[in-house]
Design an enzyme around this catalytic site. Structure first.
Site, PDB file in Angstrom:
ATOM      1  NE  ARG A  50     -53.034   1.825  -8.046  1.00 23.86           N
ATOM      2  CZ  ARG A  50     -52.607   0.576  -7.696  1.00 23.86           C
ATOM      3  NH1 ARG A  50     -53.581  -0.466  -7.422  1.00 23.86           N
ATOM      4  NH2 ARG A  50     -51.414   0.174  -7.745  1.00 23.86           N
ATOM      5  CD  GLN A 200     -50.993   4.970  -5.482  1.00 18.37           C
ATOM      6  OE1 GLN A 200     -50.550   5.574  -4.512  1.00 18.37           O
ATOM      7  NE2 GLN A 200     -51.304   5.207  -6.647  1.00 18.37           N
ATOM      8  CG  ASP A 241     -46.362   1.557 -13.698  1.00 16.66           C
ATOM      9  OD1 ASP A 241     -46.020   1.708 -12.289  1.00 16.66           O
ATOM     10  OD2 ASP A 241     -47.796   1.441 -13.879  1.00 16.66           O
ATOM     11  CG  ASN A 251     -43.110   0.666  -9.682  1.00 17.64           C
ATOM     12  OD1 ASN A 251     -44.090   0.193 -10.126  1.00 17.64           O
ATOM     13  ND2 ASN A 251     -42.935   0.355  -8.352  1.00 17.64           N
TER      14      ASN A 251
HETATM   15  O1  MRU Z   1     -50.418   5.107 -10.452  1.00 15.14           O
HETATM   16  P1  MRU Z   1     -50.677   3.654 -10.132  1.00 15.14           P
HETATM   17  O2  MRU Z   1     -51.439   3.571  -8.874  1.00 15.14           O
HETATM   18  O3  MRU Z   1     -51.280   2.980 -11.387  1.00 15.14           O
HETATM   19  O4  MRU Z   1     -49.331   3.089 -10.031  1.00 15.14           O
HETATM   20  C1  MRU Z   1     -49.156   1.645 -10.041  1.00 15.14           C
HETATM   21  C2  MRU Z   1     -47.701   1.263  -9.746  1.00 15.14           C
HETATM   22  O5  MRU Z   1     -46.841   1.965  -9.835  1.00 15.14           O
HETATM   23  C3  MRU Z   1     -47.494  -0.127  -9.754  1.00 15.14           C
HETATM   24  O6  MRU Z   1     -46.356  -0.553  -8.761  1.00 15.14           O
HETATM   25  C4  MRU Z   1     -47.128  -0.779 -11.066  1.00 15.14           C
HETATM   26  O7  MRU Z   1     -48.298  -0.395 -11.981  1.00 15.14           O
HETATM   27  C5  MRU Z   1     -46.831  -2.207 -10.813  1.00 15.14           C
HETATM   28  S1  MRU Z   1     -48.529  -3.074 -10.763  1.00 15.14           S
HETATM   29  C6  MRU Z   1     -47.971  -4.720 -11.393  1.00 15.14           C
END
Ligand code: MRU
Length: 354
Positions: A50, A200, A241, A251
């Site tokens: 992820r 996370q 994202d 994000n």
């Molecule tokens: O749902 P996820 O865990 O994939 O979300 C990740 C995020 O929102 C991160 O902050 C984003 O991908 C930036 S990673 C450089």
């Protein structure tokens, strides 16, 4: 870099995609070996791998692995299978633009190899996926170097979600300046929002920063305002994202609330990401497709009831922070300040003309 980072969490070996299953962290470090599109799709969808850049690298490696294991006997069949696999992987998650960016790069490379054999095409796909991973690593270091110019020794830093070594081939985006600063004795005090519902921040950010020897404190998401008011935070650093052409940023859910708080308390809000996360085809944040995830992630978190059976839960995985709340966007090509619409275009034009 001498800091002990997490072991390579994403790689390829013997026609398999190898990845650290992030859903099992911090308790267990388990590596998965995947060699078919269904398992690779599931790993991306279920967040075993992820974070925007890592999703892109996994999709590129994954697409190569599927094609390398293809049983196609002629090029037409091979080409059809490539398209089907690419389209299928593209439906795994909708928000992070890096997924589509990486798959499109693989498709462009496929087209360039027109007239070549299946074996030669596979060699080119392998090269392209490795290039995407190598560039990702280089970009992370460059983002870290630019980001560090904005920070001072002994600063308190707040981050949301996870944007470090677990989301990239290198040291990540939002955590990259923290790692580089740590090497230089900056003595940062990092606060990690735990980041509900999938944690996370506490499971992954705290895991990797702690492992690398940084000073990290986990807080619940609803404590961000208090720690800001207490003067513990000098800057907020988050990943992204998708960045729209006007500087609006998608994000992890909760980022926009942190940004609004930061503005209220006069704390700079920095967004860090590679230019592959900037989508000039998306005009504003309202055009970004926000992933809605299973309500059980909220109502039955980590295998335990956290809301009564029968109660509805709303589970958008991302939100959009308006550009007006963002102090700067830090990319591998440099730091972009408002007005974003103009300066993002300038950044892309300058890098093309170099
Ligand atoms: O749902 P996820 O865990 O994939 O979300 C990740 C995020 O929102 C991160 O902050 C984003 O991908 C930036 S990673 C450089």
């Amino acid at each position: 870099m001498t800091t002990t980072l997490i072991p390579a969490q994403l790689s390829m070996d013997k026609q398999k995609l190898i990845l650290l299953d992030q859903t099992l962290l911090p308790e267990r470090e388990v590596y998965l070996e995947l060699d078919n599109k269904e398992d690779i799709f599931e790993a991306i969808k279920m967040l075993r791998v992820r974070g925007a850049p890592a999703i892109g690298v996994a999709a590129a490696y994954g697409l190569y692995v599927c094609m390398k294991n293809s049983k196609a006997t002629d090029f037409k069949e091979f080409s059809d299978e490539f398209q089907i696999t690419k389209d299928y992987l593209a439906t795994s998650r909708p928000t992070a633009v890096n997924l589509f960016w990486a798959l499109d790069r693989m498709a462009d490379r496929f087209k360039k190899e027109k007239g070549k054999s299946i074996d030669e095409t596979n060699k080119a796909l392998l090269q392209e996926s490795e290039d995407i991973s190598t560039e990702d690593k280089q970009m992370a270091t460059a983002i870290g170097e630019h980001g560090l110019t904005l920070l001072k020794k002994n600063m308190g830093l707040l981050t949301h979600c996870n944007a470090g070594g677990l989301v990239a081939s290198g040291i990540g985006t939002a955590l990259a300046p923290m790692y580089l600063g740590h090497e230089k004795g900056y003595n940062f005090k990092v606060y990690a929002d735990e980041t509900r519902p999938l944690l996370q921040g506490s499971r992954l950010t705290a895991y990797e920063l702690h492992k690398a020897g940084l000073d990290v404190t986990v807080i619940c998401d609803n404590m961000a305002s208090l720690v800001m008011k207490e003067g513990k935070i000098d800057a907020v650093l988050v990943g992204c994202d998708r960045v729209a052409a006007n500087g609006d940023v998608a994000n992890k859910i909760g980022t926009s609330g942190v940004a609004i708080l930061a503005k209220e308390y006069g704390i700079p809000m920095y967004v860090l990401g590679p230019t592959s996360t900037i989508d000039l085809n998306t005009a504003t944040g309202t055009d970004i497709d926000i992933e809605l995830r299973d309500e059980q992630e909220i109502a039955n978190g980590f295998g335990r009831r956290t809301a009564p059976i029968g109660v509805k839960a709303y589970n958008p995985a991302f939100d959009v922070t308006d550009a007006k709340y963002i102090t700067a966007i830090i990319t591998e090509k440099g730091i972009v300040y408002p007005p974003y619409k103009k300066n993002i275009r300038k950044l892309f034009k300058e890098s093309v003309s170099k």
